[in-house]
Design a protein around this motif. Structure first.
Motif, PDB file in Angstrom:
ATOM      1  N   LEU A  50      34.412  42.431  29.506  1.00  0.00           N
ATOM      2  CA  LEU A  50      33.804  43.681  29.062  1.00  0.00           C
ATOM      3  C   LEU A  50      32.867  43.404  27.889  1.00  0.00           C
ATOM      4  CD1 LEU A  50      37.080  45.811  28.983  1.00  0.00           C
ATOM      5  CD2 LEU A  50      35.264  45.959  30.689  1.00  0.00           C
ATOM      6  N   PRO A  51      31.808  44.198  27.781  1.00  0.00           N
ATOM      7  CA  PRO A  51      30.874  44.013  26.670  1.00  0.00           C
ATOM      8  C   PRO A  51      31.334  44.757  25.409  1.00  0.00           C
ATOM      9  CG  PRO A  51      30.081  45.736  28.115  1.00  0.00           C
ATOM     10  CD  PRO A  51      31.387  45.259  28.698  1.00  0.00           C
ATOM     11  N   VAL A  52      31.073  44.166  24.256  1.00  0.00           N
ATOM     12  CA  VAL A  52      31.287  44.870  22.985  1.00  0.00           C
ATOM     13  C   VAL A  52      29.989  44.750  22.194  1.00  0.00           C
ATOM     14  CG1 VAL A  52      32.613  44.936  20.845  1.00  0.00           C
ATOM     15  CG2 VAL A  52      33.755  44.334  22.984  1.00  0.00           C
ATOM     16  N   LEU A  53      29.436  45.876  21.811  1.00  0.00           N
ATOM     17  CA  LEU A  53      28.104  45.900  21.206  1.00  0.00           C
ATOM     18  C   LEU A  53      28.100  45.291  19.798  1.00  0.00           C
ATOM     19  CD1 LEU A  53      25.157  46.812  21.461  1.00  0.00           C
ATOM     20  CD2 LEU A  53      25.859  49.061  20.629  1.00  0.00           C
ATOM     21  N   PRO A 275      24.741  55.050  34.140  1.00  0.00           N
ATOM     22  CA  PRO A 275      25.288  54.825  32.801  1.00  0.00           C
ATOM     23  C   PRO A 275      26.348  53.716  32.796  1.00  0.00           C
ATOM     24  CG  PRO A 275      25.230  57.163  33.305  1.00  0.00           C
ATOM     25  CD  PRO A 275      24.899  56.446  34.580  1.00  0.00           C
ATOM     26  N   PRO A 277      29.562  52.198  32.252  1.00  0.00           N
ATOM     27  CA  PRO A 277      30.857  52.806  31.934  1.00  0.00           C
ATOM     28  C   PRO A 277      31.701  51.978  30.954  1.00  0.00           C
ATOM     29  CG  PRO A 277      30.888  51.898  34.163  1.00  0.00           C
ATOM     30  CD  PRO A 277      29.507  51.691  33.642  1.00  0.00           C
ATOM     31  N   ASP A 278      31.297  50.731  30.725  1.00  0.00           N
ATOM     32  CA  ASP A 278      32.088  49.882  29.836  1.00  0.00           C
ATOM     33  C   ASP A 278      31.710  50.036  28.367  1.00  0.00           C
ATOM     34  OD1 ASP A 278      33.664  48.782  31.829  1.00  0.00           O
ATOM     35  OD2 ASP A 278      32.216  47.201  32.287  1.00  0.00           O
ATOM     36  N   LEU A 279      30.668  50.836  28.101  1.00  0.00           N
ATOM     37  CA  LEU A 279      30.262  51.047  26.711  1.00  0.00           C
ATOM     38  C   LEU A 279      30.231  52.536  26.408  1.00  0.00           C
ATOM     39  CD1 LEU A 279      27.289  48.537  26.446  1.00  0.00           C
ATOM     40  CD2 LEU A 279      29.457  48.364  25.215  1.00  0.00           C
ATOM     41  N   VAL A 280      30.537  52.884  25.190  1.00  0.00           N
ATOM     42  CA  VAL A 280      30.458  54.280  24.794  1.00  0.00           C
ATOM     43  C   VAL A 280      29.023  54.573  24.354  1.00  0.00           C
ATOM     44  CG1 VAL A 280      32.880  54.519  24.180  1.00  0.00           C
ATOM     45  CG2 VAL A 280      31.281  53.664  22.482  1.00  0.00           C
TER      46      VAL A 280
ATOM     47  N   ARG B 202      41.409  47.102  29.162  1.00  0.00           N
ATOM     48  CA  ARG B 202      40.994  46.658  30.498  1.00  0.00           C
ATOM     49  C   ARG B 202      40.427  45.247  30.464  1.00  0.00           C
ATOM     50  NH1 ARG B 202      36.688  49.054  32.434  1.00  0.00           N
ATOM     51  NH2 ARG B 202      36.099  50.046  30.480  1.00  0.00           N
ATOM     52  N   TYR B 203      40.388  44.623  29.286  1.00  0.00           N
ATOM     53  CA  TYR B 203      39.804  43.288  29.203  1.00  0.00           C
ATOM     54  C   TYR B 203      40.604  42.314  30.068  1.00  0.00           C
ATOM     55  CZ  TYR B 203      37.574  39.093  27.452  1.00  0.00           C
ATOM     56  OH  TYR B 203      36.879  37.918  27.368  1.00  0.00           O
ATOM     57  N   SER B 210      35.087  51.079  36.725  1.00  0.00           N
ATOM     58  CA  SER B 210      35.346  50.917  35.292  1.00  0.00           C
ATOM     59  C   SER B 210      35.770  52.190  34.575  1.00  0.00           C
ATOM     60  CB  SER B 210      34.091  50.364  34.613  1.00  0.00           C
ATOM     61  OG  SER B 210      33.574  49.283  35.351  1.00  0.00           O
ATOM     62  N   SER B 211      35.256  53.335  34.995  1.00  0.00           N
ATOM     63  CA  SER B 211      35.566  54.564  34.267  1.00  0.00           C
ATOM     64  C   SER B 211      36.898  55.169  34.720  1.00  0.00           C
ATOM     65  CB  SER B 211      34.436  55.586  34.418  1.00  0.00           C
ATOM     66  OG  SER B 211      34.438  56.148  35.711  1.00  0.00           O
ATOM     67  N   MET B 238      38.216  43.960  22.217  1.00  0.00           N
ATOM     68  CA  MET B 238      37.439  43.396  23.329  1.00  0.00           C
ATOM     69  C   MET B 238      37.084  44.453  24.377  1.00  0.00           C
ATOM     70  SD  MET B 238      37.003  40.226  22.650  1.00  0.00           S
ATOM     71  CE  MET B 238      36.713  39.237  24.124  1.00  0.00           C
ATOM     72  N   SER B 240      35.557  48.217  24.620  1.00  0.00           N
ATOM     73  CA  SER B 240      34.925  49.302  23.852  1.00  0.00           C
ATOM     74  C   SER B 240      35.480  50.668  24.222  1.00  0.00           C
ATOM     75  CB  SER B 240      33.411  49.301  24.087  1.00  0.00           C
ATOM     76  OG  SER B 240      32.882  48.021  23.853  1.00  0.00           O
ATOM     77  N   THR B 241      36.136  50.772  25.376  1.00  0.00           N
ATOM     78  CA  THR B 241      36.692  52.065  25.772  1.00  0.00           C
ATOM     79  C   THR B 241      38.172  52.163  25.387  1.00  0.00           C
ATOM     80  OG1 THR B 241      37.285  51.297  28.002  1.00  0.00           O
ATOM     81  CG2 THR B 241      35.099  52.253  27.722  1.00  0.00           C
TER      82      THR B 241
END
Lengths: 477, 504
Positions: A50-53, A275, A277-280, B202-203, B210-211, B238, B240-241
């Protein structure tokens, strides 16, 4: 162009931000490392990551957008741009689609014309493919993902640019601004600044846009100028012949100076943006943005005004010097060490620019230190070397990196001001040129300069001209 | 009756281990013996890791003996759905396309279990990329329901549910995108929970949608569920949600049945009790709700009016996200690559044509279509609007009720092969669980009775991050229904089935 047509140009510029780590993981961003050594599961897009900004990337993007007079979007978001390519390990790029970070900015060109900036958005860079042979016939390719996930901003101009010169001016200014605020080193040769150009032509006076082509593979600002000029000419000829311009992507072939159609037929690319979904969503605190605005480093326009004010430089000199931050910094450091702002400016804009130009070197590649130029200027001021010799010494300093003292010493270039050393030479020149001496005595003043020149020649330029003048006058008048 | 170690619960075994009445190695050998005994019939696991498990059990035993256990889960053998990345242990996601993929890192939830000292037995079977409700979409083989080997265990976490039911693991982790933990839990007679979206990182969970995706435990009882949840619900930088929540221990939040539900307002959506519901399931659900009422709960009908659109919205949003999430399986860097191809595009086409199964391809096609230019507004955007309406339905009900209750699945376990050729019938299996994912809420399935000798699950849906209330009401249900030791009951059914199978 025959004058019948006018060009409409828009530029898309990708700039790598010089953050320490990548945009969505903590891998380093350093350029030029062994392939696939700056990677982790996240930037390799392995299953489950998952990405983290990276906040620093957002900060630098906001700095850039503010310096380009943009409005910062209070509610921005990230989107996925989906397409398959081996340099894109997730098969989508995290980018921004309908709600970019910033909008509605502008850059002012030399003549005061403003080029609009439609948007600035933040995204991740892809990796790099190294083909074995030509791209069309390579048997296989290597993939290097070091660059994957390096933060990029894409700066999209409005189609306000009307000719290749304006395009070059826009890019020079854009690069200067980004370098001044320190968000990118903007090295086109390393790919940290990349330009795509959209260009179309239309009959002068027409308000509608013609069919555009997109130019890719542009390796330098000079290539932008050449590529656009070629493309405008090509499109104008097509229109003259009554043939249509085909909307397509064209590759700039630097070697042959032509553009080529990249694909046989333009495939309608559908990136299926949606959009991420893995980032807010990116909701920037207005106070934070204001803080960045307040602490923005000095921009080129302000620096130019200061150069005029503080150093008493002509507008022209100030404009040229601030167009490149490495040059402006070099200049200011020299002035701090030496004084005489105008003398320094003449050296930088004359000798230094000439040498940079001749060597094809970018200002940021300059190895010469301000203190070295200042040593040379001091030697000139103190009469140790003549002005003419100083230029030769400078060229050697530039090429070899040697310091001026050792060059002067090694090549025995110290100026000769000793009268007893010059006297015999003066006498010899007078003796060898009786006709010229007669001319001078009968009133031809320019004959004097010839005699000075002969003495200079005999000393290989090392004689102090003032002393030679004095000695000649004493003997002849 | 003397029970085998594998027939006990995590909380019982934890006590025995901590009191040194049982060793971690003994426990592992008991579970391993059970795996060897029934795995051929049930087929819960894609990959077993005997060496890793034995080393982990030995380490647990060393720590237990020296009085330094890492947690209450020290030495507890567990299974992981093969959708969870495990460092050095093959992770296939139930797909041929990842049949040779070994992750270089652990999912955050896996890491949490390793740090707690659990013993990982292996990776459980699942529908390919978690797409399915019967485990028949596994790229390798179907899993059988241990209560009746001719039936499906549910899905997509079918192997995780069957392993817990059959005694092949003390607990497992699954993932739930539209019901994939709760539905198989219901069909296999175990407890399964989908926590609130954002509660578990979810990492490392291989993404389907994903949602909607969320990791959840499958356990023998509600106490075990609370215990495991205590280790995996944690903020993770890790992801962001992932949400930072203040919470106490879930285990300590459990209360005796009457205390737990006295005055609790339980809403039963009329949309969940109507058409398509098997009478046997309906009867068991109603009976359980009556028992809760007797304990002091206020049970009333409520309405979730947009429920009938949930399936449609889900089958736009989930495939859309999946079409993007699964695009990375292109044969370039890891996983399966076609042996014969002409050029890059041909390699992509053949790799994906050969590597993915039909259901995955169907959903990639659906999702790609829904996101395409010209269709995006009509499908994806519209589905997102429906999703908002569904969320609002729940908000309205929760203004009045503490929890929502209803059947987890409209049917008991169905026959293998019964719905494989009818995707729509298969999709209906998740009709009561899908709205919960769309709204991001927590849901739990707890066994409440039997119909035709097969387990029936009762689903509770809670307010966001109110897992404690869900666990309390589920615990009360478990006490009130007192179905007995499900591991023993299931083992009996399995033994009978095996004998019949051998005769047939």
């Amino acid at each position: 162009m025959s004058g019948k047509y006018e060009a409409v140009i828009g530029l898309e510029v990708h700039v790598e931000l010089n953050t320490k780590s990548k945009i969505f993981c903590s891998c380093p961003t350093e350029f030029g490392k062994e392939p696939n050594t700056q990677v982790c599961p996240v930037c390799l897009g392995l299953p489950g990551v998952l990405p983290v900004l990276n906040e620093e990337a957002v900060r630098k993007a906001v700095q850039a957008a503010l310096a380009l007079n943009c409005e910062i979007t209070s509610y921005a978001k990230f989107d996925r741009k989906n397409y398959f390519y081996p340099d894109l390990p997730k098969a989508y790029q995290i980018s921004q689609y309908d709600l970019p970070l910033a909008r509605n900015g502008w850059i002012e060109l030399s003549g005061g014309k403003r080029i609009g900036i439609r948007r600035v958005h933040l995204e991740e860079d892809a990796g790099k493919l190294v083909h074995q042979g030509d791209i069309t016939s390579a048997a296989f390719s290597f993939a290097d993902y070091n660059r994957c996930g390096v933060p990029l901003i894409e700066i999209v101009s409005e189609p306000d640019i009307r000719d290749p010169e304006e395009a070059r001016d826009y890019l020079t200014r854009l690069k200067g601004i980004l370098q001044h605020i320190g968000v990118s080193d903007c090295r086109m040769e390393e790919g940290s600044l990349r330009v795509d150009a959209n260009v179309s032509v239309r009959p002068v006076g027409s308000r509608e846009f013609g069919t555009r082509t997109e130019l890719k593979n542009i390796g330098s600002f000079r290539a932008v100028y050449r590529g656009l000029s070629y493309e405008i000419e090509r499109q104008s000829k097509l229109l003259d012949r009554g043939e249509p311009v085909i909307q397509e992507t064209r590759h700039w072939d630097e070697q042959n100076g032509v553009t080529r159609s990249l694909r046989g037929k333009e495939e309608a690319q559908d990136y299926r943006y949606f959009p991420e979904p893995d980032l807010v969503p990116l909701q920037l605190d207005p106070d934070w943005v204001e803080e960045i605005r307040r602490t923005l480093p000095e921009l080129p326009e302000a620096r130019k005004a200061r150069f005029v004010r503080e150093y008493g430089l002509p507008e022209y000199d100030a404009d040229v010097l601030v167009s490149s931050p490495p040059i402006a910094n070099f200049y200011e450091e020299c002035v701090r060490l030496f004084g005489e702002p105008k003398t320094v400016s003449n050296w930088v804009m004359g000798e230094l620019f000439r040498l940079l130009n001749d060597s094809g070197m970018e200002p940021e590649e300059l190895k010469l230190r301000p203190s070295e130029l200042v040593s040379l200027l001091k030697m000139t001021r103190e009469g140790v070397v003549s002005g003419k010799i100083a230029k030769d010494v400078f060229e050697q300093m530039f090429r070899t990196g040697e310091d001026p003292e050792s060059i002067v010493k090694k090549h025995n270039l110290v100026q000769i001001s000793d009268k007893s050393a010059l006297e015999p030479l003066v006498l010899q020149v007078i003796a060898e040129n009786p006709k010229v001496v007669d001319d001078y005595k009968s009133g031809k003043k320019q004959a004097f300069a010839f005699l000075v020149g002969q003495v200079m020649k005999a000393t290989k330029g090392r004689a102090n001209p003032a002393v030679v003048n004095e000695l000649l006058h004493k003997r002849l008048d | 009756m003397i029970l085998e170690l594998w027939q006990l619960t995590v909380h019982e075994l934890s006590q025995l281990l901590l009191r040194k009445e049982v060793s971690a190695t003994e426990l592992l050998e008991s579970v391993w013996g059970r795996i060897e005994e029934v795995e051929d019939q049930v087929k819960s696991y894609i990959t077993l890791d005997p060496e890793g498990a034995r080393a982990a059990a030995a380490e647990s035993q060393r720590l237990l003996e020296s009085g330094r256990p890492r947690s209450a889960l020290e030495g507890i053998p567990c299974g992981l759905k093969d959708v969870l990345s495990t460092k050095g242990l093959r992770t296939t996601c139930g797909s041929k396309i990842l049949s040779n993929y070994v992750p270089p890192y652990d999912a955050t939830a896996v890491q949490a279990l390793k740090e707690a000292g659990t013993v990982i037995l292996g990776k459980t079977n699942m529908d390919e990329f978690a797409m399915g409700s019967s485990c028949e979409n596994s790229g390798f083989f179907p899993t059988h329901n241990p209560w009746d080997l001719t039936r499906v265990p549910g899905g997509s976490s079918g192997g995780s549910a069957s392993a817990v039911a059959a005694g092949e693991a003390m607990f497992t982790l699954g993932s739930d995108t539209g019901g994939s933990v709760r539905q198989p839990a219901s069909l296999c007679g175990v407890v399964g929970m989908k926590p609130t979206y954002g509660a578990v990182s979810r990492y490392g969970l291989i993404a389907f949608a994903s949602s909607l995706d969320q990791i959840g435990p499958l356990t023998r009882d509600v106490t075990d569920c609370a215990m495991v949840l205590d280790f995996i619900v944690k903020h993770d930088p890790m992801d962001s949600t992932s949400v930072e929540i203040k919470r106490g221990s879930y285990l300590e939040a459990l209360r005796p049945a009457d205390e737990a539900v006295k005055g609790l307002k339980i809403g039963v959506p009329k949309e969940y009790m109507g058409k398509g519901l098997e009478p046997g399931v309906e009867a068991q659900v109603k009976k359980a709700l009556e028992l809760l009422q007797e304990l002091g709960a206020e049970v009333e009908e409520c309405s979730l009016p947009h429920s009938s659109y949930a399936l449609d919205a889900y089958y736009v949003i989930a495939p859309a996200e999946a079409s993007s999430n699964l695009a990375r399986y292109d044969g370039v860097r890891y996983g399966y690559r076609s042996k014969q191809y002409d050029d890059l595009i041909d390699m992509y086409r053949k790799t994906r044509a050969e590597g993915f199964g039909p259901e995955v391809k169907r959903r990639i096609m659906l999702g790609t279509y829904a996101l395409s230019a010209g269709y995006y507004d009509a499908y994806y955007l519209k589905a997102q609007k429906v999703r908002t309406l569904i969320r609002e339905d729940f908000d309205k009900v929760f203004a009045k009720f503490d929890v929502i209750a209803g059947p987890t699945s409209p049917t008991v376990a169905f026959k293998l092969g019964e719905k494989v050729d009818d995707p729509l019938a298969m999709y209906l299996s998740d009709i009561f669980t899908i709205p919960v994912n769309l709204a991001g809420l927590p849901g739990i399935s707890v066994p409440c009775g039997f119909s035709e000798g097969l387990p029936v699950g009762l689903q509770f849906i809670g307010k966001a991050f109110d897992e404690s209330t869900l666990l309390r009401v589920a615990y009360a249900t478990e006490q009130a229904c007192s179905l007995g030791n499900m591991a023993v009951l299931c083992a009996r059914a399995l033994a009978k089935g095996t004998k019949e199978g051998a005769r047939g």
